[in-house]
Scaffold this active site. Structure first.
Site, PDB file in Angstrom:
ATOM      1  N   THR A   5      -0.741  -3.995  -0.829  1.00 11.84           N
ATOM      2  CA  THR A   5      -0.708  -5.458  -0.869  1.00 11.84           C
ATOM      3  C   THR A   5       0.727  -5.966  -0.803  1.00 11.84           C
ATOM      4  O   THR A   5       1.033  -6.892  -0.042  1.00 11.84           O
ATOM      5  CB  THR A   5      -1.398  -5.964  -2.157  1.00 11.84           C
ATOM      6  N   ASN A  43     -10.814  -1.313   7.014  1.00 15.92           N
ATOM      7  CA  ASN A  43     -11.339  -0.794   5.753  1.00 15.92           C
ATOM      8  C   ASN A  43     -12.825  -1.061   5.546  1.00 15.92           C
ATOM      9  O   ASN A  43     -13.447  -0.451   4.691  1.00 15.92           O
ATOM     10  CB  ASN A  43     -10.549  -1.382   4.586  1.00 15.92           C
ATOM     11  N   SER A  72      -0.376   2.886   1.320  1.00 18.22           N
ATOM     12  CA  SER A  72      -0.632   2.852  -0.112  1.00 18.22           C
ATOM     13  C   SER A  72      -1.092   4.232  -0.578  1.00 18.22           C
ATOM     14  O   SER A  72      -2.011   4.818  -0.006  1.00 18.22           O
ATOM     15  CB  SER A  72      -1.722   1.819  -0.401  1.00 18.22           C
ATOM     16  N   HIS A  99      -2.739   5.417  -3.248  1.00 15.11           N
ATOM     17  CA  HIS A  99      -4.046   5.726  -3.860  1.00 15.11           C
ATOM     18  C   HIS A  99      -5.170   5.848  -2.836  1.00 15.11           C
ATOM     19  O   HIS A  99      -6.270   6.292  -3.178  1.00 15.11           O
ATOM     20  CB  HIS A  99      -4.392   4.727  -4.965  1.00 15.11           C
ATOM     21  N   THR A 135      13.355  -1.466 -10.735  1.00 13.99           N
ATOM     22  CA  THR A 135      13.555  -0.049 -11.045  1.00 13.99           C
ATOM     23  C   THR A 135      12.477   0.796 -10.368  1.00 13.99           C
ATOM     24  O   THR A 135      11.294   0.456 -10.406  1.00 13.99           O
ATOM     25  CB  THR A 135      13.542   0.159 -12.572  1.00 13.99           C
ATOM     26  N   CYS A 162     -19.355 -11.787  -3.878  1.00 15.65           N
ATOM     27  CA  CYS A 162     -20.048 -12.881  -4.535  1.00 15.65           C
ATOM     28  C   CYS A 162     -19.042 -13.804  -5.175  1.00 15.65           C
ATOM     29  O   CYS A 162     -18.300 -13.405  -6.060  1.00 15.65           O
ATOM     30  CB  CYS A 162     -20.991 -12.323  -5.599  1.00 15.65           C
TER      31      CYS A 162
HETATM   32  C1  LIG Z   1      -6.628  -0.971  -0.053  1.00 16.45           C
HETATM   33  C2  LIG Z   1      -6.065  -1.723   1.096  1.00 16.45           C
HETATM   34  C3  LIG Z   1      -4.946  -2.574   0.933  1.00 16.45           C
HETATM   35  C4  LIG Z   1      -4.336  -2.853  -0.411  1.00 16.45           C
HETATM   36  O1  LIG Z   1      -3.630  -1.761  -0.926  1.00 16.45           O
HETATM   37  P1  LIG Z   1      -3.292  -1.711  -2.501  1.00 16.45           P
HETATM   38  O2  LIG Z   1      -2.356  -0.561  -2.638  1.00 16.45           O
HETATM   39  O3  LIG Z   1      -4.587  -1.472  -3.195  1.00 16.45           O
HETATM   40  O4  LIG Z   1      -2.658  -3.000  -2.852  1.00 16.45           O
HETATM   41  C5  LIG Z   1      -4.444  -3.190   2.054  1.00 16.45           C
HETATM   42  N1  LIG Z   1      -4.974  -2.989   3.279  1.00 16.45           N
HETATM   43  C6  LIG Z   1      -6.042  -2.186   3.468  1.00 16.45           C
HETATM   44  C7  LIG Z   1      -6.564  -1.976   4.840  1.00 16.45           C
HETATM   45  C8  LIG Z   1      -6.616  -1.530   2.385  1.00 16.45           C
HETATM   46  O5  LIG Z   1      -7.677  -0.740   2.578  1.00 16.45           O
END
Ligand SMILES: *Cc1c(COP(=O)(O)O)cnc(C)c1O
Length: 376
Positions: free
Chosen positions: A73, A153, A201, A203, A239, A326
């Site tokens: 994000t 996504n 990202s 995760h 940091t 929702c």
């Molecule tokens: C998950 C996702 C994000 C956001 O990433 P975060 O690290 O959760 O803020 C942005 N773009 C796409 C396509 C995503 O799947």
């Protein structure tokens, strides 16, 4: 009760053991601030430097083109707003994006509109693809940025990023891609393309949450999003998240290492799941394109409610996602499903199943079985 099945990898992936182990020293003993001048700063500074080199190497970038952020994000917000600010010449300019971006791109674009910027949102075809010709005709002399995601996504469609970036380049516009669903999952090397900015990202590929990066091509003008102590060469103050950065590098390295194998395995799990669903004789459509993320299945069942299906599957220990959100009683169908014109009969019955590294054939069979039981 049968064992739980996690099939929501597009929302987040479990932390890889390699990432967890790599992070431990930086959470336990090595607490120094990498930007300090004391002895404690040395090891973390070196760890951040090595992680940056490793990540850059894996993506075909230079280490000084990688800027750590708090996640996807932030990287998306930075690309959009940072480009707008860098290109501001006393009057608002123009941004081109697609109608199927993640909110982390769409919302910053809408934010710019409040300040007089013009935003063109390109419509995809029925498979979710953005055409380079449509992009070409949308470009203007004052286009500060083109932002088109590498892989969607919700429906998994993979864009022709190389072609799109070339069109932007010919017109002298910077090209950003939200590659959060692509990095670590499908091959991507920035130096083979005209991509100027790329968001990732951790995760989403088995790294920790709250860490990501923005790739910024050398020489591309970009304004900072965070101003402060001058970390990340003055471009992103704050940091450094040392453990997160190290964990992200370990996760990326492992996911790229096993990518070729995983792509084949997940693609076959995906086909198996779709095959099993078909065997049950249900009325559904699969959304997306031939070129898609290997583990993502977006399926819309006729006359069903996706959110109810997700809720009932969750009660049976199966975690998947719905194609709608929702907002205060009102059901809003996702902007992505609307944009690709999923027929009315199916659109509300959309479920997104995303398989990942811990998914098995038994999981795919079980998901199909439980869905069939509910839809019947
Ligand atoms: C998950 C996702 C994000 C956001 O990433 P975060 O690290 O959760 O803020 C942005 N773009 C796409 C396509 C995503 O799947």
């Amino acid at each position: 009760m049968e064992p739980a099945v996690y099939a929501d990898y597009a929302a987040t992936a479990p932390l890889r053991e390699s990432a967890r182990q790599a992070m431990m020293p930086w959470l336990e003993r090595e607490f120094g601030n990498p930007s300090a001048a004391d002895t404690y700063s040395r090891a973390p500074r070196r760890a951040v430097l090595e992680a940056r080199e490793r990540i850059a190497g894996l993506l075909g970038a230079r280490p000084d083109e990688i800027f750590f952020t708090s996640g996807g994000t932030e990287a998306d917000n930075w690309a959009v707003k940072g480009r707008a600010w860098a290109c501001f010449r006393g009057r608002p300019g123009h941004v081109v994006t697609s109608a199927i971006e993640h909110p982390a791109v769409l919302e910053p674009c809408a934010f710019l509109e409040r300040f007089g910027w013009n935003v063109t949102r390109l419509c995809p075809d029925r498979e979710g693809r953005i055409s380079p010709e449509a992009l070409r005709s949308a470009l203007r002399p004052d286009t500060a940025l083109v932002s088109v995601m590498a892989a969607n996504n919700e429906i998994g469609t993979v864009q022709e990023i190389t072609a799109l970036a070339n069109v932007a380049k010919e017109a002298g516009a910077a090209f950003h891609t939200d590659a959060v669903q692509a990095v670590g999952h499908i091959p991507l090397r920035v130096n083979d393309t005209a991509v100027g900015l790329l968001s990732a990202s951790a995760h989403k590929f088995g790294g920790p949450k709250g860490i990501g990066f923005l790739y910024v091509r050398h020489g591309l003008a970009l304004e900072a999003l965070h101003h402060g102590g001058g970390q990340e060469r003055g471009m992103r103050s704050g940091t450094e998240n040392v453990a997160g950065i190290v964990g992200m590098a370990a996760a990326l390295s492992e996911s790229i290492g096993e990518m070729a194998q995983e792509q084949v395995r997940l693609e076959s799990l995906r086909s198996r799941l779709i095959g099993r669903l078909r065997e049950k004789g249900m009325d559904f459509v699969i959304n997306g394109s031939e070129r898609h993320l290997p583990g993502l299945v977006s399926v819309s069942f006729a006359g069903q409610d996706g959110r109810t299906l997700v809720y009932l599957l969750d009660r049976k220990g199966i975690a998947v996602a719905a194609g709608s959100a929702c907002h205060s009683q009102e059901i809003t169908v996702s902007h992505v499903l609307r944009a690709i014109c999923v027929p009315d009969k199916y659109i509300k019955g959309t479920v997104r199943i995303t398989l990942g590294r811990e998914s098995t054939e038994a999981d795919a069979d079980r998901i199909a079985e439980e869905i069939a039981g509910l839809v019947r």
